[in-house]
Scaffold this motif. Structure first.
Motif, PDB file in Angstrom:
ATOM      1  N   PHE B 159       0.859  -1.302   0.384  1.00  4.11           N
ATOM      2  CA  PHE B 159      -0.142  -0.079   0.081  1.00  4.11           C
ATOM      3  C   PHE B 159       0.815   1.292   0.108  1.00  4.11           C
ATOM      4  O   PHE B 159       0.347   2.521   0.127  1.00  4.11           O
ATOM      5  CB  PHE B 159      -0.623   0.129   0.945  1.00  4.11           C
ATOM      6  CG  PHE B 159      -1.532  -1.268   0.734  1.00  4.11           C
ATOM      7  CD1 PHE B 159      -3.070  -1.670   0.346  1.00  4.11           C
ATOM      8  CD2 PHE B 159      -1.618  -2.281   2.071  1.00  4.11           C
ATOM      9  CE1 PHE B 159      -3.530  -2.916   0.215  1.00  4.11           C
ATOM     10  CE2 PHE B 159      -1.960  -3.489   2.212  1.00  4.11           C
ATOM     11  CZ  PHE B 159      -3.625  -3.483   1.429  1.00  4.11           C
ATOM     12  N   THR B 167      -5.576   2.448  -2.409  1.00  2.00           N
ATOM     13  CA  THR B 167      -5.672   1.239  -1.451  1.00  2.00           C
ATOM     14  C   THR B 167      -6.939   0.424  -1.516  1.00  2.00           C
ATOM     15  O   THR B 167      -6.534  -0.557  -1.381  1.00  2.00           O
ATOM     16  CB  THR B 167      -5.197   2.284  -0.261  1.00  2.00           C
ATOM     17  OG1 THR B 167      -4.201   3.370  -0.423  1.00  2.00           O
ATOM     18  CG2 THR B 167      -4.810   0.884   0.946  1.00  2.00           C
ATOM     19  N   GLN B 168      -8.332   0.602  -1.942  1.00  2.00           N
ATOM     20  CA  GLN B 168      -9.486  -0.025  -1.120  1.00  2.00           C
ATOM     21  C   GLN B 168      -9.237  -0.833  -2.472  1.00  2.00           C
ATOM     22  O   GLN B 168      -9.401  -1.604  -2.363  1.00  2.00           O
ATOM     23  CB  GLN B 168     -10.166   1.063  -1.017  1.00  2.00           C
ATOM     24  CG  GLN B 168     -11.578   0.346  -1.061  1.00  2.00           C
ATOM     25  CD  GLN B 168     -11.410  -0.707   0.410  1.00  2.00           C
ATOM     26  OE1 GLN B 168     -10.982   0.365   1.358  1.00  2.00           O
ATOM     27  NE2 GLN B 168     -12.682  -1.385   0.652  1.00  2.00           N
ATOM     28  N   LYS B 171      -7.220  -3.615  -1.567  1.00  2.00           N
ATOM     29  CA  LYS B 171      -7.140  -4.792  -0.738  1.00  2.00           C
ATOM     30  C   LYS B 171      -8.775  -5.606  -0.905  1.00  2.00           C
ATOM     31  O   LYS B 171      -8.618  -6.415  -1.246  1.00  2.00           O
ATOM     32  CB  LYS B 171      -8.478  -3.684   0.033  1.00  2.00           C
ATOM     33  CG  LYS B 171      -7.114  -3.665   1.765  1.00  2.00           C
ATOM     34  CD  LYS B 171      -8.140  -2.631   2.744  1.00  2.00           C
ATOM     35  CE  LYS B 171      -6.814  -1.395   3.302  1.00  2.00           C
ATOM     36  NZ  LYS B 171      -7.454  -0.860   4.061  1.00  2.00           N
ATOM     37  N   ASP B 172      -9.708  -4.278  -2.399  1.00  2.00           N
ATOM     38  CA  ASP B 172     -10.684  -5.399  -3.171  1.00  2.00           C
ATOM     39  C   ASP B 172      -9.983  -6.616  -3.458  1.00  2.00           C
ATOM     40  O   ASP B 172     -10.244  -7.698  -3.489  1.00  2.00           O
ATOM     41  CB  ASP B 172     -10.888  -4.939  -3.450  1.00  2.00           C
ATOM     42  CG  ASP B 172     -12.167  -3.690  -2.405  1.00  2.00           C
ATOM     43  OD1 ASP B 172     -12.462  -4.259  -1.005  1.00  2.00           O
ATOM     44  OD2 ASP B 172     -12.787  -2.771  -3.211  1.00  2.00           O
ATOM     45  N   LEU B 174      -6.535  -7.889  -2.920  1.00  2.00           N
ATOM     46  CA  LEU B 174      -6.288  -9.224  -2.385  1.00  2.00           C
ATOM     47  C   LEU B 174      -7.746  -9.863  -2.127  1.00  2.00           C
ATOM     48  O   LEU B 174      -7.456 -11.314  -2.325  1.00  2.00           O
ATOM     49  CB  LEU B 174      -5.825  -8.483  -1.583  1.00  2.00           C
ATOM     50  CG  LEU B 174      -4.214  -7.621  -1.883  1.00  2.00           C
ATOM     51  CD1 LEU B 174      -3.540  -7.307  -0.813  1.00  2.00           C
ATOM     52  CD2 LEU B 174      -2.911  -8.576  -2.579  1.00  2.00           C
ATOM     53  N   ARG B 175      -8.410  -9.372  -0.962  1.00  2.00           N
ATOM     54  CA  ARG B 175      -9.563 -10.167  -0.820  1.00  2.00           C
ATOM     55  C   ARG B 175     -10.434 -11.288  -1.605  1.00  2.00           C
ATOM     56  O   ARG B 175     -10.490 -12.313  -1.417  1.00  2.00           O
ATOM     57  CB  ARG B 175     -10.647  -9.289  -0.337  1.00  2.00           C
ATOM     58  CG  ARG B 175     -10.333  -9.499   0.896  1.00  2.00           C
ATOM     59  CD  ARG B 175     -11.151  -8.213   1.208  1.00  2.00           C
ATOM     60  NE  ARG B 175     -10.878  -7.905   3.291  1.00  2.00           N
ATOM     61  CZ  ARG B 175     -11.610  -6.170   2.852  1.00  2.00           C
ATOM     62  NH1 ARG B 175     -11.404  -5.978   1.710  1.00  2.00           N
ATOM     63  NH2 ARG B 175     -11.178  -5.875   3.749  1.00  2.00           N
ATOM     64  N   THR B 188       4.468  -6.561   5.561  1.00  2.00           N
ATOM     65  CA  THR B 188       4.146  -4.991   6.063  1.00  2.00           C
ATOM     66  C   THR B 188       4.335  -4.450   7.607  1.00  2.00           C
ATOM     67  O   THR B 188       4.605  -5.180   8.016  1.00  2.00           O
ATOM     68  CB  THR B 188       2.569  -4.626   5.593  1.00  2.00           C
ATOM     69  OG1 THR B 188       2.458  -3.476   6.070  1.00  2.00           O
ATOM     70  CG2 THR B 188       1.781  -5.153   6.805  1.00  2.00           C
ATOM     71  N   GLN B 193      -3.315  -2.341   8.701  1.00  2.00           N
ATOM     72  CA  GLN B 193      -3.687  -3.564   7.480  1.00  2.00           C
ATOM     73  C   GLN B 193      -4.106  -4.571   7.326  1.00  2.00           C
ATOM     74  O   GLN B 193      -5.321  -5.509   6.880  1.00  2.00           O
ATOM     75  CB  GLN B 193      -3.241  -2.952   6.342  1.00  2.00           C
ATOM     76  CG  GLN B 193      -2.814  -1.857   5.872  1.00  2.00           C
ATOM     77  CD  GLN B 193      -3.322  -0.610   5.338  1.00  2.00           C
ATOM     78  OE1 GLN B 193      -4.668  -1.973   4.964  1.00  2.00           O
ATOM     79  NE2 GLN B 193      -3.477   0.607   4.891  1.00  2.00           N
ATOM     80  N   GLU B 196      -6.971  -5.875   8.888  1.00  2.00           N
ATOM     81  CA  GLU B 196      -8.123  -5.926   8.281  1.00  2.00           C
ATOM     82  C   GLU B 196      -7.891  -8.204   6.823  1.00  2.00           C
ATOM     83  O   GLU B 196      -9.187  -7.541   6.831  1.00  2.00           O
ATOM     84  CB  GLU B 196      -8.535  -4.979   7.405  1.00  2.00           C
ATOM     85  CG  GLU B 196      -9.563  -3.802   7.405  1.00  2.00           C
ATOM     86  CD  GLU B 196      -9.064  -2.292   6.395  1.00  2.00           C
ATOM     87  OE1 GLU B 196     -10.107  -3.234   5.347  1.00  2.00           O
ATOM     88  OE2 GLU B 196      -8.785  -2.049   7.395  1.00  2.00           O
ATOM     89  N   LEU B 197      -6.886  -7.602   6.780  1.00  2.00           N
ATOM     90  CA  LEU B 197      -6.494  -8.067   5.895  1.00  2.00           C
ATOM     91  C   LEU B 197      -5.957  -9.967   6.323  1.00  2.00           C
ATOM     92  O   LEU B 197      -6.905 -10.943   6.043  1.00  2.00           O
ATOM     93  CB  LEU B 197      -6.456  -8.018   4.147  1.00  2.00           C
ATOM     94  CG  LEU B 197      -6.468  -7.137   4.044  1.00  2.00           C
ATOM     95  CD1 LEU B 197      -5.577  -6.438   2.869  1.00  2.00           C
ATOM     96  CD2 LEU B 197      -7.481  -7.011   3.280  1.00  2.00           C
ATOM     97  N   CYS B 198      -5.281  -9.866   7.408  1.00  2.00           N
ATOM     98  CA  CYS B 198      -5.072 -10.806   7.782  1.00  2.00           C
ATOM     99  C   CYS B 198      -5.616 -12.256   8.144  1.00  2.00           C
ATOM    100  O   CYS B 198      -6.243 -12.068   9.043  1.00  2.00           O
ATOM    101  CB  CYS B 198      -3.707 -11.239   7.941  1.00  2.00           C
ATOM    102  SG  CYS B 198      -1.828 -10.093   7.080  1.00  2.00           S
TER     103      CYS B 198
END
Lengths: 400, 301
Positions: B159, B167-168, B171-172, B174-175, B188, B193, B196-198
């Motif tokens: 990011f 950034t958003q 993220k989308d 990656l998901r 990171t 982040q 939120e993601l991992c």
């Protein structure tokens, strides 16, 4: 397609498609053509084509006929030879500028061969030759034609050596010039390729693309693609220039028929290929090594000069090599990988090279090329991920 | 089969131990966080995983075995040291790098075009890379990372240099990739982040593994000494087992005395008949855990 070829074609086309490359490619032959054209033109314009006269005081050449021109070629002209009754007439013609000189064949010519010449400026030596041939031809006019031709042309001397089929024609020093010319073209091509390669490797480092590349293909494939891609840029240049030189040679053969006898054959070109190719690879590998160890292109270029400079050294000592092509200096240069590609073909034009020297010299070159590739691949592996940090020779050589 | 299996790898540069007996596994179809402060050994670990460096000891299995040239086509890597060929056009650069990932010329061209459109770079395709902004170059790098539809994606600080909109979008993306079954390793130090993601993470410091496991487990492991309570009315001034009470917006934060569990507090409040709107064990943020771990230098066996 193998990834090597992807890297190869990317590197090759990147340079070859550029305007700068194409301009560079064309400009050298164009420049040479212009220089040649200008000098030929200048020579042609300065040539004095006015007739020469002669006064026959010996009485031997009363009914001499003008002889047919023997030498031919685009730029060869024969001045007319005109008889005059006496010196005053000839003198007047000279003063009026109708003739450029006149000869006086002395009364005792038969016994002594005495001929006097009167001219206002120096006269081209070809005219003297033509005039004496003219006199000879007349004296021999009743002789058997075969004997006459033999006497007029003299012997055709061919030097042959004991232990090889190499031969030297007595009439032509041009082989030597061709060796020098090929050497210069080789040097230019090495510099181009080397420069591009250096830039290509340093650029990889400056652009920090190595990690992405290394996770796509192996270091060896990548390095080989880069080296051969950039080497081919230089080879393209070399071949194009040699082709142009070939065209120029065809033209030269028409213009200067004497060149036909140049004693250059297959063996010379194979010797050239065998020395140039490993040297080319060696320099390319060394450039890759420098590129991987340096941190920025300016620094790399400074170091790279150290490698391309020694190639030209034999040219500085050309007089010594010509004088003594089998001397210690010439032989030493033949065994040093940087100077060998210039020295060996040059010497082959001047002397008979012993087979062991050719073999040893080429062997050393191939070994040097292999060693350079080895060094380069180590330097490449170690140096490429070091951003902003130099790699020392000791680090490259240190066992891992 | 794990996507990545790192077993006791060590690497030393000169007299600096960059990586010291690091082990972890990354499961297929998860977003895995590889965390650590600057200079902790994250990048060296990744380089060893990707076979750029050889470890001094230990071994790595990637996609079920040793790294091969074929496997390189199934891996997308966005390195920390961002780099693109600056002197050629974006389109040529992306196509070249896509082809090095094993795509055929036509396939590469089609995928590159599709990705450039998605990343809003299509109008800039004829520009030289050096003429693009930092954010655009970052997007171009992401294209190179994903263009060949890799099974395993390893991204280092994805990011940085991106604005909130992009950034958003990343993220989308990656998901989306994870939902397609791809494995993603994200390196990171932006903890929010990761939160939120991992799904799981490993935290490395000074070349050693400090934390390793599921995000929720780790947070629970570091929780337990604070409780957030939102009562309908006021709280009593004294609650047994609570050493201090702080007001927090519309509720309270109860700091528990040693040996007291959140369950004991809840039981006590219910027994006292205090009506509650909310009772929550305060889990520490990953930021807090990160700082706590990095400053205390404890090692996980």
């Amino acid at each position: 397609m193998n990834k090597f070829w992807i890297v190869f074609s990317h590197e090759y086309l990147r340079h070859v498609k550029r305007k700068r490359f194409i301009l560079g490619l064309i400009s050298i032959p164009l420049f040479m053509a212009v220089i040649m054209g200008v000098s030929i033109l200048a020579a042609a314009l300065s040539e004095d084509n006015r007739p020469v006269g002669f006064i026959d005081q010996s009485g031997l050449f009363k009914d001499a006929q003008p002889q047919p021109a023997k030498r031919s070629g685009l730029f060869v002209t024969h001045v007319k030879i005109v008889p005059f009754a006496n010196e005053t007439e000839a003198r007047n013609a000279l003063d009026d500028g109708e003739i450029q000189a006149f000869y006086i064949i002395q009364p005792d010519y038969y016994a002594t061969g005495n001929v006097k010449m009167i001219a206002q400026d120096s006269v081209d030596s070809d005219i003297h030759r033509d005039f004496s041939e003219y006199l000879l031809a007349h004296l021999l006019k009743n002789e058997n034609p075969t004997i006459r031709t033999r006497i007029l042309e003299g012997p055709e001397l061919v030097l042959r050596t004991f232990d090889s089929d190499q031969q030297f024609n007595s009439r032509n020093p041009f082989g030597f010039l061709i060796a020098i010319f090929s050497g210069v073209i080789f040097m230019l091509a090495v510099n181009t390729s080397g420069g591009y390669l250096l830039q290509a490797v340093v650029e990889e480092k400056e652009n920090r693309t190595m990690e992405v590349v290394l996770t796509s293909l192996s270091t060896d494939q990548f390095m080989a693609g880069k080296i051969f891609g950039n080497l081919s840029v230089g080879l393209t240049q070399l071949l194009f220039w040699l082709l142009m030189a070939g065209v120029a040679a065809l033209f030269a053969l028409r213009a200067f028929p004497d060149l036909r006898d140049v004693g250059i054959g297959f063996s010379f070109f194979s010797l050239m290929a065998l020395t140039f190719l490993p040297a080319f690879v060696m320099i390319a590998a060394l450039m890759t090594m420098v590129g991987s160890t340096a941190t920025e292109s300016r620094e790399a270029q400074q170091i790279a000069g150290l490698f391309s400079l020694p190639i030209a050294i034999p040219f500085w000592f050309i007089a010594a090599i010509m004088e003594n092509p089998n001397g210690p200096l010439a032989i030493g240069f033949s065994f040093f990988p940087f100077t060998a590609p210039m020295t060996l073909p040059l010497r082959s034009m001047l002397t008979n090279l012993p087979a062991w020297q050719v073999g040893l010299s080429i062997g050393i070159l191939i070994l040097a090329a292999a060693a350079s590739i080895w060094l380069a691949s180590r330097a490449f592996r170690l140096g490429m991920l070091r951003y902003g940090k130099k790699l020392t020779l000791a680090e490259i050589l240190r066992p891992r | 089969m794990s996507s990545i299996k790192v077993n006791q790898i060590s690497k030393r540069f000169g007299n600096q131990q960059a990586v010291d007996r690091v082990s972890f596994e990354v499961e297929p179809g998860e977003i895995f966080g590889l965390l650590g402060p600057n200079g902790a050994g994250k990048t060296t670990s990744i380089r060893i995983i990707l076979d750029i460096f050889k470890p001094d000891s230990g071994e790595v299995e990637i996609l079920g075995g040793k790294m091969t040239d074929e496997k390189k086509n199934q891996i997308g890597y966005l390195p920390e040291e961002r780099g693109l060929y600056q002197d050629i056009t974006l389109e040529v650069c992306l196509n070249y790098l896509a082809r090095l990932k094993g795509l055929k010329p036509a396939e590469a061209a089609a995928r590159v075009e599709q990705m450039m459109k998605r990343f809003d770079l299509y109008d800039h395709r004829k520009k030289k890379v050096k003429e693009l902004s930092k954010g655009m170059q970052q997007k171009a790098q992401l294209i190179i990372t994903l263009v060949h539809d890799p099974q395993l994606v390893i991204i280092d600080e994805p990011f940085s240099a991106l604005d909130p909109v992009n950034t958003q979008m990343v993220k989308d993306l990656l998901r989306e990739e994870r939902d397609k079954g791809k494995t993603i390793v994200m390196c990171t130090h932006q903890m929010h982040q990761v939160e939120e993601l991992c799904d799981r993470l490993v935290l490395i410091n000074h070349g050693k593994v400090m934390l390793y496991g599921k995000l929720s487990d780790i947070r629970r492991q570091y929780s337990g000494q604070e409780v957030i309570v939102h009562p309908l009315n006021e709280l009593p001034a004294q609650i047994p087992g609570v050493s201090r009470i702080d007001r927090d917006n519309s509720g309270y934060i109860l700091h528990l005395a040693d040996q007291t569990t959140p369950q004991a507090i809840l039981k006590n409040l219910v027994e006292q008949g205090i009506p509650l709107e909310r009772f929550e064990v305060a889990l520490p943020t990953l930021d807090e855990i990160f700082i706590q771990v990095v400053t205390s230098r404890g090692e996980v066996s």
